[in-house]
Scaffold this motif. Structure first.
Motif, PDB file in Angstrom:
ATOM      1  N   VAL A   1       4.720  15.576  -9.454  1.00  0.00           N
ATOM      2  CA  VAL A   1       5.668  15.882 -10.258  1.00  0.00           C
ATOM      3  C   VAL A   1       5.053  16.246 -11.751  1.00  0.00           C
ATOM      4  N   LEU A   2       4.054  15.301 -12.345  1.00  0.00           N
ATOM      5  CA  LEU A   2       3.408  15.707 -13.435  1.00  0.00           C
ATOM      6  C   LEU A   2       2.637  16.865 -13.673  1.00  0.00           C
ATOM      7  N   THR A   3       1.950  17.288 -12.571  1.00  0.00           N
ATOM      8  CA  THR A   3       1.048  18.373 -12.361  1.00  0.00           C
ATOM      9  C   THR A   3       2.084  19.671 -12.471  1.00  0.00           C
ATOM     10  N   MET A   4       3.126  19.784 -12.004  1.00  0.00           N
ATOM     11  CA  MET A   4       4.099  20.586 -11.883  1.00  0.00           C
ATOM     12  C   MET A   4       4.672  20.964 -13.385  1.00  0.00           C
TER      13      MET A   4
ATOM     14  N   PHE B   1       0.879  -1.247  -0.090  1.00  0.00           N
ATOM     15  CA  PHE B   1       0.285  -0.161   0.138  1.00  0.00           C
ATOM     16  C   PHE B   1       0.869   1.283   0.156  1.00  0.00           C
ATOM     17  N   TYR B   2       1.711   1.337   1.107  1.00  0.00           N
ATOM     18  CA  TYR B   2       2.551   2.391   1.221  1.00  0.00           C
ATOM     19  C   TYR B   2       2.993   2.890  -0.088  1.00  0.00           C
ATOM     20  N   TRP B   3       3.984   2.156  -0.879  1.00  0.00           N
ATOM     21  CA  TRP B   3       4.907   2.287  -2.171  1.00  0.00           C
ATOM     22  C   TRP B   3       3.979   2.689  -3.193  1.00  0.00           C
ATOM     23  N   SER B   4       2.785   2.102  -3.515  1.00  0.00           N
ATOM     24  CA  SER B   4       1.933   2.523  -4.463  1.00  0.00           C
ATOM     25  C   SER B   4       1.355   3.874  -4.417  1.00  0.00           C
ATOM     26  N   TRP B   5       0.996   3.925  -2.842  1.00  0.00           N
ATOM     27  CA  TRP B   5       0.493   5.194  -2.496  1.00  0.00           C
ATOM     28  C   TRP B   5       1.371   6.484  -2.652  1.00  0.00           C
ATOM     29  N   ALA B   6       2.595   6.133  -2.128  1.00  0.00           N
ATOM     30  CA  ALA B   6       3.494   7.439  -2.207  1.00  0.00           C
ATOM     31  C   ALA B   6       4.004   7.579  -3.532  1.00  0.00           C
ATOM     32  N   SER B   7       4.255   6.454  -4.432  1.00  0.00           N
ATOM     33  CA  SER B   7       4.865   6.878  -5.958  1.00  0.00           C
ATOM     34  C   SER B   7       3.857   7.482  -6.561  1.00  0.00           C
ATOM     35  N   SER B   8       2.621   6.944  -6.579  1.00  0.00           N
ATOM     36  CA  SER B   8       1.700   7.680  -7.510  1.00  0.00           C
ATOM     37  C   SER B   8       1.467   9.234  -6.946  1.00  0.00           C
ATOM     38  N   GLY B   9       1.377   9.062  -5.708  1.00  0.00           N
ATOM     39  CA  GLY B   9       1.171  10.708  -5.181  1.00  0.00           C
ATOM     40  C   GLY B   9       2.351  11.598  -5.915  1.00  0.00           C
ATOM     41  N   LEU B  10       3.450  11.045  -5.506  1.00  0.00           N
ATOM     42  CA  LEU B  10       4.747  11.930  -5.991  1.00  0.00           C
ATOM     43  C   LEU B  10       4.500  12.140  -7.678  1.00  0.00           C
ATOM     44  N   ALA B  11       4.464  11.095  -8.103  1.00  0.00           N
ATOM     45  CA  ALA B  11       4.532  11.173  -9.718  1.00  0.00           C
ATOM     46  C   ALA B  11       3.358  12.136 -10.177  1.00  0.00           C
ATOM     47  N   SER B  12       2.170  11.988  -9.543  1.00  0.00           N
ATOM     48  CA  SER B  12       1.023  13.021  -9.811  1.00  0.00           C
ATOM     49  C   SER B  12       1.546  14.437  -9.559  1.00  0.00           C
TER      50      SER B  12
END
Lengths: 131, 47
Positions: free
Chosen positions: A118-121, A105-116
């Motif tokens: 970065v993508l938004t910025m 859970f944590y790594w899918s949550w953290a990586s997708s959150g961080l990636a989104s």
């Protein structure tokens, strides 16, 4: 499909998986910890309802030795105890399966959150939209 | 980190950043999902 759309689809798929894992981990592990008088008050701060699930997953996400080394040097954002979940107590009251769920859970949550983020910025900084 | 959670300005900043990120992501998803939809429909009709 543009590159941005392909990356966005992957991120959204991982967000979807992590949302399902969030509910499963919350019901399987954190529900058990909330009921247990020994761990009830060791789950960290609840910024929003259910944030203790993220606190617990975050505390269990790294290998035990690494997490303990970080904890020894950490001052919990300078605010003392109570913001993070108690690592040693959690290890005493969780099984290997709880930790597996926490890591998934944590790594899918953290990586997708961080990636989104970065993508938004990048999307607005470098004007990556179509048209 | 300390200033973020230890001061009222930090808490407000956290909310503003979260709101901006949320609005931004919503905009991107709305703008870009048409292309994803098209390629899925193309893929299905090619089957």
């Amino acid at each position: 499909m543009t590159l941005v759309q392909a990356i966005l689809s992957v991120i959204l798929a991982v967000i979807f998986i992590s949302a399902i894992l969030f509910v499963i981990f919350g019901q399987v592990t954190v529900r058990k910890l909330r009921k247990n008088p020994a761990t009830k008050h060791a789950l960290g701060i609840e910024f929003v309802s259910g944030w203790d699930i993220v606190n617990v997953a975050g505390a269990l996400a790294l290998p035990k030795t690494v997490a303990q080394k970080i904890k020894r040097n950490s001052v919990s954002m300078g605010l003392g105890q109570g913001f993070e979940a108690d690592l040693d107590l959690l290890y005493k009251h969780t099984t290997w399966f709880d930790r597996l769920l926490a890591r998934l859970f944590y790594w899918s949550w953290a990586s997708s959150g961080l990636a989104s983020i970065v993508l938004t910025m990048a999307y607005f900084l470098f004007d990556l939209g179509q048209s | 980190m300390f200033l973020t959670v230890a001061t009222p300005v930090g808490w407000v900043g956290l909310i503003v950043v979260a709101a901006a990120a949320s609005v931004g992501m919503n905009y991107i998803v709305k703008e870009e999902n048409g292309g994803v939809y098209d390629s899925i429909m193309e893929w299905i009709s090619a089957l």
